[in-house]
Scaffold this motif. Sequence first.
Motif, PDB file in Angstrom:
ATOM      1  N   ALA A   1       1.076  -1.346   0.002  1.00 46.40           N
ATOM      2  CA  ALA A   1      -0.256   0.097  -0.041  1.00 46.40           C
ATOM      3  C   ALA A   1       0.944   1.190   0.020  1.00 46.40           C
ATOM      4  CB  ALA A   1      -0.704   0.143   1.135  1.00 46.40           C
ATOM      5  N   PRO A   2       0.487   2.139  -0.905  1.00 44.19           N
ATOM      6  CA  PRO A   2       1.564   3.365  -1.058  1.00 44.19           C
ATOM      7  C   PRO A   2       1.518   4.253   0.229  1.00 44.19           C
ATOM      8  CG  PRO A   2      -0.423   3.282  -2.701  1.00 44.19           C
ATOM      9  CD  PRO A   2      -0.485   2.251  -1.797  1.00 44.19           C
ATOM     10  N   ILE A   3       0.753   4.316   1.232  1.00 42.36           N
ATOM     11  CA  ILE A   3       0.671   4.825   2.530  1.00 42.36           C
ATOM     12  C   ILE A   3       1.837   4.535   3.213  1.00 42.36           C
ATOM     13  CG2 ILE A   3      -0.692   3.144   3.917  1.00 42.36           C
ATOM     14  CD1 ILE A   3      -1.393   6.748   4.385  1.00 42.36           C
ATOM     15  N   PHE A   4       2.427   3.208   3.067  1.00 37.50           N
ATOM     16  CA  PHE A   4       3.750   2.889   3.977  1.00 37.50           C
ATOM     17  C   PHE A   4       4.732   3.843   3.339  1.00 37.50           C
ATOM     18  CE2 PHE A   4       1.485  -1.432   4.507  1.00 37.50           C
ATOM     19  CZ  PHE A   4       1.048  -0.951   5.955  1.00 37.50           C
ATOM     20  N   LYS A   5       4.778   4.248   2.192  1.00 39.83           N
ATOM     21  CA  LYS A   5       5.901   5.186   1.582  1.00 39.83           C
ATOM     22  C   LYS A   5       5.895   6.440   2.502  1.00 39.83           C
ATOM     23  CE  LYS A   5       6.062   3.539  -3.129  1.00 39.83           C
ATOM     24  NZ  LYS A   5       5.302   3.510  -4.075  1.00 39.83           N
ATOM     25  N   VAL A   6       4.641   6.856   3.006  1.00 40.37           N
ATOM     26  CA  VAL A   6       4.841   8.268   3.784  1.00 40.37           C
ATOM     27  C   VAL A   6       4.963   8.243   5.203  1.00 40.37           C
ATOM     28  CG1 VAL A   6       4.033   9.610   1.949  1.00 40.37           C
ATOM     29  CG2 VAL A   6       2.425   8.730   3.625  1.00 40.37           C
ATOM     30  N   ALA A   7       4.729   6.777   5.680  1.00 43.15           N
ATOM     31  CA  ALA A   7       4.415   6.523   7.205  1.00 43.15           C
ATOM     32  C   ALA A   7       5.823   6.224   7.641  1.00 43.15           C
ATOM     33  CB  ALA A   7       3.620   5.366   7.345  1.00 43.15           C
ATOM     34  N   GLN A   8       5.952   6.744   9.119  1.00 43.36           N
ATOM     35  CA  GLN A   8       7.214   6.693   9.549  1.00 43.36           C
ATOM     36  C   GLN A   8       7.073   4.965  10.487  1.00 43.36           C
ATOM     37  OE1 GLN A   8       5.998   9.802  10.277  1.00 43.36           O
ATOM     38  NE2 GLN A   8       7.245  10.287   8.578  1.00 43.36           N
ATOM     39  N   LEU A   9       5.990   4.564  10.651  1.00 43.07           N
ATOM     40  CA  LEU A   9       5.820   3.443  11.148  1.00 43.07           C
ATOM     41  C   LEU A   9       4.715   2.831  10.560  1.00 43.07           C
ATOM     42  CD1 LEU A   9       6.351   1.139  13.415  1.00 43.07           C
ATOM     43  CD2 LEU A   9       4.632   2.406  14.726  1.00 43.07           C
ATOM     44  N   GLY A  10       4.902   1.417  10.111  1.00 42.01           N
ATOM     45  CA  GLY A  10       4.054   0.826   8.875  1.00 42.01           C
ATOM     46  C   GLY A  10       3.619  -0.552   9.818  1.00 42.01           C
ATOM     47  N   ILE A  11       2.284  -0.844   9.840  1.00 40.45           N
ATOM     48  CA  ILE A  11       1.912  -2.247  10.637  1.00 40.45           C
ATOM     49  C   ILE A  11       1.008  -2.798   9.404  1.00 40.45           C
ATOM     50  CG2 ILE A  11       0.851  -3.163  12.403  1.00 40.45           C
ATOM     51  CD1 ILE A  11       1.202  -0.635  13.946  1.00 40.45           C
ATOM     52  N   VAL A  12       1.498  -4.156   9.125  1.00 40.92           N
ATOM     53  CA  VAL A  12       0.766  -4.881   8.056  1.00 40.92           C
ATOM     54  C   VAL A  12       0.064  -5.926   8.769  1.00 40.92           C
ATOM     55  CG1 VAL A  12       0.956  -6.579   6.102  1.00 40.92           C
ATOM     56  CG2 VAL A  12       2.766  -4.555   6.233  1.00 40.92           C
ATOM     57  N   GLU A  13      -1.254  -5.580   8.879  1.00 41.25           N
ATOM     58  CA  GLU A  13      -2.321  -6.335  10.051  1.00 41.25           C
ATOM     59  C   GLU A  13      -3.474  -5.662   9.675  1.00 41.25           C
ATOM     60  OE1 GLU A  13      -3.273  -8.702  12.065  1.00 41.25           O
ATOM     61  OE2 GLU A  13      -1.419  -8.487  13.201  1.00 41.25           O
ATOM     62  N   ASP A  14      -4.390  -6.629  10.305  1.00 42.68           N
ATOM     63  CA  ASP A  14      -6.096  -5.932  10.403  1.00 42.68           C
ATOM     64  C   ASP A  14      -6.249  -4.930  11.072  1.00 42.68           C
ATOM     65  OD1 ASP A  14      -8.847  -6.501   9.934  1.00 42.68           O
ATOM     66  OD2 ASP A  14      -8.679  -6.864  11.946  1.00 42.68           O
ATOM     67  N   TRP A  15      -6.680  -3.844  10.730  1.00 46.79           N
ATOM     68  CA  TRP A  15      -6.760  -2.599  11.334  1.00 46.79           C
ATOM     69  C   TRP A  15      -7.460  -2.699  12.729  1.00 46.79           C
ATOM     70  CZ3 TRP A  15     -11.155  -0.354  13.240  1.00 46.79           C
ATOM     71  CH2 TRP A  15     -12.326  -1.104  12.808  1.00 46.79           C
ATOM     72  N   LYS A  16      -8.576  -3.895  12.687  1.00 52.60           N
ATOM     73  CA  LYS A  16      -9.388  -3.683  13.908  1.00 52.60           C
ATOM     74  C   LYS A  16      -8.576  -4.589  15.169  1.00 52.60           C
ATOM     75  CE  LYS A  16     -14.050  -4.803  15.199  1.00 52.60           C
ATOM     76  NZ  LYS A  16     -15.522  -5.349  14.891  1.00 52.60           N
ATOM     77  N   ALA A  17      -7.706  -5.254  14.635  1.00 54.70           N
ATOM     78  CA  ALA A  17      -6.954  -5.913  15.725  1.00 54.70           C
ATOM     79  C   ALA A  17      -5.920  -4.925  16.344  1.00 54.70           C
ATOM     80  CB  ALA A  17      -5.962  -7.101  15.018  1.00 54.70           C
ATOM     81  N   VAL A  18      -5.525  -4.189  15.336  1.00 53.97           N
ATOM     82  CA  VAL A  18      -4.364  -3.029  16.235  1.00 53.97           C
ATOM     83  C   VAL A  18      -5.241  -1.927  16.813  1.00 53.97           C
ATOM     84  CG1 VAL A  18      -2.752  -1.165  15.283  1.00 53.97           C
ATOM     85  CG2 VAL A  18      -2.861  -3.398  14.228  1.00 53.97           C
ATOM     86  N   ALA A  19      -6.473  -1.511  16.328  1.00 55.91           N
ATOM     87  CA  ALA A  19      -7.190  -0.423  17.102  1.00 55.91           C
ATOM     88  C   ALA A  19      -7.605  -1.062  18.276  1.00 55.91           C
ATOM     89  CB  ALA A  19      -8.188   0.026  16.040  1.00 55.91           C
ATOM     90  N   THR A  20      -8.330  -2.177  18.573  1.00 58.29           N
ATOM     91  CA  THR A  20      -8.617  -2.559  19.795  1.00 58.29           C
ATOM     92  C   THR A  20      -7.686  -2.903  20.748  1.00 58.29           C
ATOM     93  OG1 THR A  20      -8.883  -4.754  18.687  1.00 58.29           O
ATOM     94  CG2 THR A  20     -10.967  -3.512  18.861  1.00 58.29           C
ATOM     95  N   SER A  21      -6.428  -3.327  20.407  1.00 58.94           N
ATOM     96  CA  SER A  21      -5.381  -3.590  21.143  1.00 58.94           C
ATOM     97  C   SER A  21      -4.813  -2.256  21.878  1.00 58.94           C
ATOM     98  CB  SER A  21      -4.263  -4.446  20.339  1.00 58.94           C
ATOM     99  OG  SER A  21      -3.163  -4.145  20.927  1.00 58.94           O
ATOM    100  N   LEU A  22      -4.694  -1.301  20.825  1.00 60.81           N
ATOM    101  CA  LEU A  22      -4.347   0.065  21.270  1.00 60.81           C
ATOM    102  C   LEU A  22      -5.515   0.702  22.416  1.00 60.81           C
ATOM    103  CD1 LEU A  22      -3.116   2.039  17.932  1.00 60.81           C
ATOM    104  CD2 LEU A  22      -2.016   1.975  20.418  1.00 60.81           C
ATOM    105  N   ILE A  23      -6.425   0.597  22.136  1.00 59.20           N
ATOM    106  CA  ILE A  23      -7.644   1.230  23.097  1.00 59.20           C
ATOM    107  C   ILE A  23      -7.164   0.379  24.293  1.00 59.20           C
ATOM    108  CG2 ILE A  23     -10.049   1.107  23.740  1.00 59.20           C
ATOM    109  CD1 ILE A  23     -10.482   1.248  20.611  1.00 59.20           C
ATOM    110  N   ARG A  24      -7.110  -0.826  24.218  1.00 59.02           N
ATOM    111  CA  ARG A  24      -7.087  -1.575  25.856  1.00 59.02           C
ATOM    112  C   ARG A  24      -5.602  -1.066  26.208  1.00 59.02           C
ATOM    113  NH1 ARG A  24      -6.949  -6.264  23.703  1.00 59.02           N
ATOM    114  NH2 ARG A  24      -4.894  -6.823  24.175  1.00 59.02           N
ATOM    115  N   HIS A  25      -4.459  -1.307  25.407  1.00 56.87           N
ATOM    116  CA  HIS A  25      -3.428  -0.634  26.265  1.00 56.87           C
ATOM    117  C   HIS A  25      -3.327   0.843  26.730  1.00 56.87           C
ATOM    118  CE1 HIS A  25      -1.186  -4.198  25.799  1.00 56.87           C
ATOM    119  NE2 HIS A  25      -1.394  -4.461  24.584  1.00 56.87           N
TER     120      HIS A  25
END
Length: 329
Positions: free
Chosen positions: A298-322
């Motif tokens: 995905a082109p977004i990774f070219k402008v991102a300082q940190l890229g996570i190849v993962e399902d968005w929901k798994a990352v978002a819910t884990s972030l909310i919890r932490h």
Amino acid sequence: MPGILVLATTKDGRLTRDTLELLTGARRLKEKLAQPVAAAILGTEVGPYVPLLFAHGADQVYRAEHPLLKGYQGDAYALVLHQICERAQPTVVLLPGDVMGRELGPRLAYRLQAAFVGEFIDFDLDQASRRLRFTRSAYGGKAVAVVEPRANSIVATAKLRTLEPATQEEGRMGEEIRVDVALEAPQLKTRLIERVQEETTGVNLGDAKIVVSGGRGVHGPEGFKVLEELAQVLRGAVGASRAATDAGWVPPSWQVGQTGRNVSPDLYLAFGISGATQHVAGISGSKHIVAVNTDPTAPIFKVAQLGIVEDWKAVATSLIRHCKELTGR
Ligand SMILES: Cc1cc2nc3c(=O)[nH]c(=O)nc-3n(C[C@H](O)[C@H](O)[C@H](O)COP(=O)(O)OP(=O)(O)OC[C@H]3O[C@@H](n4cnc5c(N)ncnc54)[C@H](O)[C@@H]3O)c2cc1C
């Protein structure tokens, strides 16, 4: 003496961030052109803002008060700004790159027989020609165009969130100029019937230090509920790609990008957004970009300082919890 004129706007009893950004641009122009900075403030009771404008870098403030200037109305503002310009004779007029600036800029430039530059992102003084050169984004952010206006006066809109807000210097003083406003109701060709304020909760997208954005990859309005919760925990605002706003998942005012809002947060979190140039055009002022996408190409990774190849929901819910654990919110 010719100078630089900024249109000042206010909201909720304060100068807008847009105004402070324009004052930064004006102060940079002052250094290059060795001309003073003036601000024009229009409304009904604008006196309290005059010292604030001095403190943020205005050397002069044109104060125009009239009942017909209560709230923005294009005809009234164009007429009064023109009156102020005839008196101030500015070399450059700076307006915000929003709906107001897009309406007022060309109208004012026509009246002043000035050059118009829309949504500049930078400027410099060409040492050889001693003319200002403005840089604008072109082709949806794929290229930049450098424009050198040939007229003696310039009306320009600044792309919002590309300049830092002007800093405040307590006690700085200047010259207040009361404008004798010549304005009659029949001069106004349009009439404001109703002003509808969009209901917003939480942090304003344009001012947010953290923006949590979602795209088509969030797969529906329910996904945005999760992103809203994350934004709430982080005390940020929610944004969206055009794919998400066009689908009606979230309001159009949440759209970030070339035809949406420009944002310049400390942290931009992009969930399920591919990174089309038109989207990236609105986030280039972000200090840090973190992208979550299942597609590693995905082109977004070219402008991102940190890229996570993962399902968005798994990352978002884990972030909310932490984040909840860490902040106790
Ligand atoms: C004149 C013009 C102006 C425009 N202005 C704007 C603008 O202002 N703002 C804007 O945003 N767009 C704008 N666009 C549209 C732009 O070109 C793109 O079509 C749009 O940005 C795409 O949105 P998106 O990234 O959400 O969708 P897509 O491009 O479809 O990307 C979705 C992404 O989600 C990922 N994904 C899918 N499932 C998951 C999952 N479970 N977890 C994580 N990732 C997943 C996919 O891999 C994909 O990369 C404009 C277009 C034109 C022609």
